[in-house]
Design an enzyme around this catalytic site. Sequence first.
Site, PDB file in Angstrom:
ATOM      1  N   ASP A  45     -55.610 -71.424 -91.017  1.00 22.99           N
ATOM      2  CA  ASP A  45     -54.534 -71.286 -90.025  1.00 22.99           C
ATOM      3  C   ASP A  45     -53.296 -70.670 -90.685  1.00 22.99           C
ATOM      4  OD1 ASP A  45     -52.593 -73.678 -88.047  1.00 22.99           O
ATOM      5  OD2 ASP A  45     -52.890 -71.532 -87.855  1.00 22.99           O
ATOM      6  N   THR A  46     -52.847 -71.297 -91.753  1.00 24.98           N
ATOM      7  CA  THR A  46     -51.605 -70.874 -92.424  1.00 24.98           C
ATOM      8  C   THR A  46     -51.623 -69.402 -92.829  1.00 24.98           C
ATOM      9  OG1 THR A  46     -51.129 -73.115 -93.176  1.00 24.98           O
ATOM     10  CG2 THR A  46     -50.140 -71.326 -94.429  1.00 24.98           C
ATOM     11  N   SER A  81     -56.512 -72.545 -96.474  1.00 22.26           N
ATOM     12  CA  SER A  81     -55.772 -71.286 -96.582  1.00 22.26           C
ATOM     13  C   SER A  81     -55.437 -70.966 -98.028  1.00 22.26           C
ATOM     14  CB  SER A  81     -54.481 -71.336 -95.759  1.00 22.26           C
ATOM     15  OG  SER A  81     -54.744 -70.936 -94.423  1.00 22.26           O
ATOM     16  N   HIS A 129     -53.221 -79.610 -95.393  1.00 21.33           N
ATOM     17  CA  HIS A 129     -52.812 -78.556 -94.452  1.00 21.33           C
ATOM     18  C   HIS A 129     -51.495 -77.933 -94.880  1.00 21.33           C
ATOM     19  CE1 HIS A 129     -55.319 -80.869 -91.332  1.00 21.33           C
ATOM     20  NE2 HIS A 129     -55.964 -79.764 -91.629  1.00 21.33           N
ATOM     21  N   ASP A 177     -60.209 -77.968 -82.657  1.00 19.81           N
ATOM     22  CA  ASP A 177     -59.822 -78.442 -83.988  1.00 19.81           C
ATOM     23  C   ASP A 177     -59.013 -79.726 -83.868  1.00 19.81           C
ATOM     24  OD1 ASP A 177     -57.665 -77.133 -86.630  1.00 19.81           O
ATOM     25  OD2 ASP A 177     -59.499 -78.330 -86.764  1.00 19.81           O
ATOM     26  N   SER A 204     -56.315 -76.102 -81.868  1.00 23.73           N
ATOM     27  CA  SER A 204     -55.963 -77.516 -81.995  1.00 23.73           C
ATOM     28  C   SER A 204     -55.445 -78.007 -80.636  1.00 23.73           C
ATOM     29  CB  SER A 204     -54.859 -77.682 -83.041  1.00 23.73           C
ATOM     30  OG  SER A 204     -53.683 -77.031 -82.575  1.00 23.73           O
ATOM     31  N   HIS A 237     -61.158 -78.366 -94.681  1.00 26.45           N
ATOM     32  CA  HIS A 237     -59.847 -78.255 -94.021  1.00 26.45           C
ATOM     33  C   HIS A 237     -58.809 -77.893 -95.078  1.00 26.45           C
ATOM     34  CE1 HIS A 237     -60.454 -79.896 -89.854  1.00 26.45           C
ATOM     35  NE2 HIS A 237     -61.630 -80.112 -90.398  1.00 26.45           N
ATOM     36  N   GLY A 238     -57.669 -77.351 -94.593  1.00 23.90           N
ATOM     37  CA  GLY A 238     -56.616 -77.006 -95.548  1.00 23.90           C
ATOM     38  C   GLY A 238     -57.079 -75.955 -96.531  1.00 23.90           C
TER      39      GLY A 238
END
Length: 311
Positions: free
Chosen positions: A259-260, A217, A184, A88, A49, A214-215
Site C-alpha cells: 500500500d505505502t 512495502s 504497516h 483487506d 481495506s 503484511h507490511g
Amino acid sequence: PYAKTKDILSKAHNEGYGVGAFNVNDLEFIQAIVKAAVMENSPAIIEASEGALKYAGDGDVEKGAFILADMVRRYADAVSVPISLHLDHGHDLKHIMAAIKAGFTSVMIDASDKPLEENIRITRQIVEVAHAAGVAVEAELGRLMGIEDNVASAESVLVDPDEAKRFVTETQVDFLAPAVGTSHGAFKFKGEAKIDYERISKVKELTQLPLVLHGASGVPAQWVELAEKYGADLSGAKGVPDEVLQEAVKRGINKVNTDTDLRIAFLAGLRKHLAENPKEFDPRKYFGEAKDFVTEVVRDRMKMLGSSGKA
Ligand SMILES: O=C(COP(=O)(O)O)N(O)CCCCO
Ligand code: NA
Ligand SMILES: [Zn+2]
C-alpha cells in the site's frame, strides 16, 4: 479477466513466486494496477481495506464495496491477465458481508488482536459464511508492530508455528498471514530491516497454505527522494528491502501486501506535476502523471516478486 484470489494464489504457491496485493481507494489506483499487470503479463490482487470502502462509498461501506467491485470487475474483464479483488483487514462482520455480496473473491478476517481461542472462533464463523458463497478467507496470526488500521499494537508478537498449524486446521482458512517482524506504513524499522525467515519456513511446512506478508512495502529511496524533492517530508522512512522480500518468497510467502509504495509514488507524481505545471488545473493531467508513477512502482514490484510473465 476478473479472477478468484484463491486460483491466483494456488498457482503462486505451487510454482513458488510472489503476487502483489495492491491497495486501492479510488479509480486512479485501479487503472494503474491493471495497466501494470497487462504490461507485465502478471496476475494482480487488488485489495481494499474497510477504510477504502468507506472512502469510495462516502461513508456507506456497502455502497463503496459495490462501486469498487464494479470498477475492478469491468477493468479486469477487459484484459487478458487475471485480476482479483480482496477485502483487506476486515474486522466487522457487516463489512465482510458487504464485500461478499458485492462480489469480492476473497476476504480477510483480522482477529489477530484477540486471544487465540477467540481468533479461531471468529475466523471459523467467517469461513463458514464465505465458503458457502465461494469466497476464500485470509486470517492473521501474531501481531504486527505499529497501527493496523485503528488497532494499535505496541509491540509485534511473532507467529507461533505450532499455533499456526492448529489455527488453520480448526478454521480451514485458505491463506494465512503470519506476523514475522514487519509492520504497516513507511517507518517499518528503527535499525536493520530484518524478518524471521525461519519462522516463515516453519509455518509453510506446517500449514502447506499460500502465505501472506503484511507490511511488505519497500519504501524505495528513488520515490521517497522524488517526493521530498517537491516538498514532502518523509524523513526516517524505511521499508523491506527487495532481497529480504525475495528470500521471504523463497520460503513460502505468496501474497505480498503493498500500500505505502503506491501512496508514495502517487504523491511524488502529483507533487512533481503540480510544481512543474503551475498553470495546470485539469485533474486528468496531474492525476495522470501521479497514476503513471503508480503503474511504474507496481511493475517494478511484479518483476521483483517473480509474477511478471506468470499470468
Ligand atoms: O499490509 C499492508 C501493506 O502495508 P504497507 O504497504 O504499509 O507495507 N496492508 O494490509 C495495506 C493496508 C495497511 C496500511 O497501509
Ligand atoms: Na489482506
Ligand atoms: Zn496489512
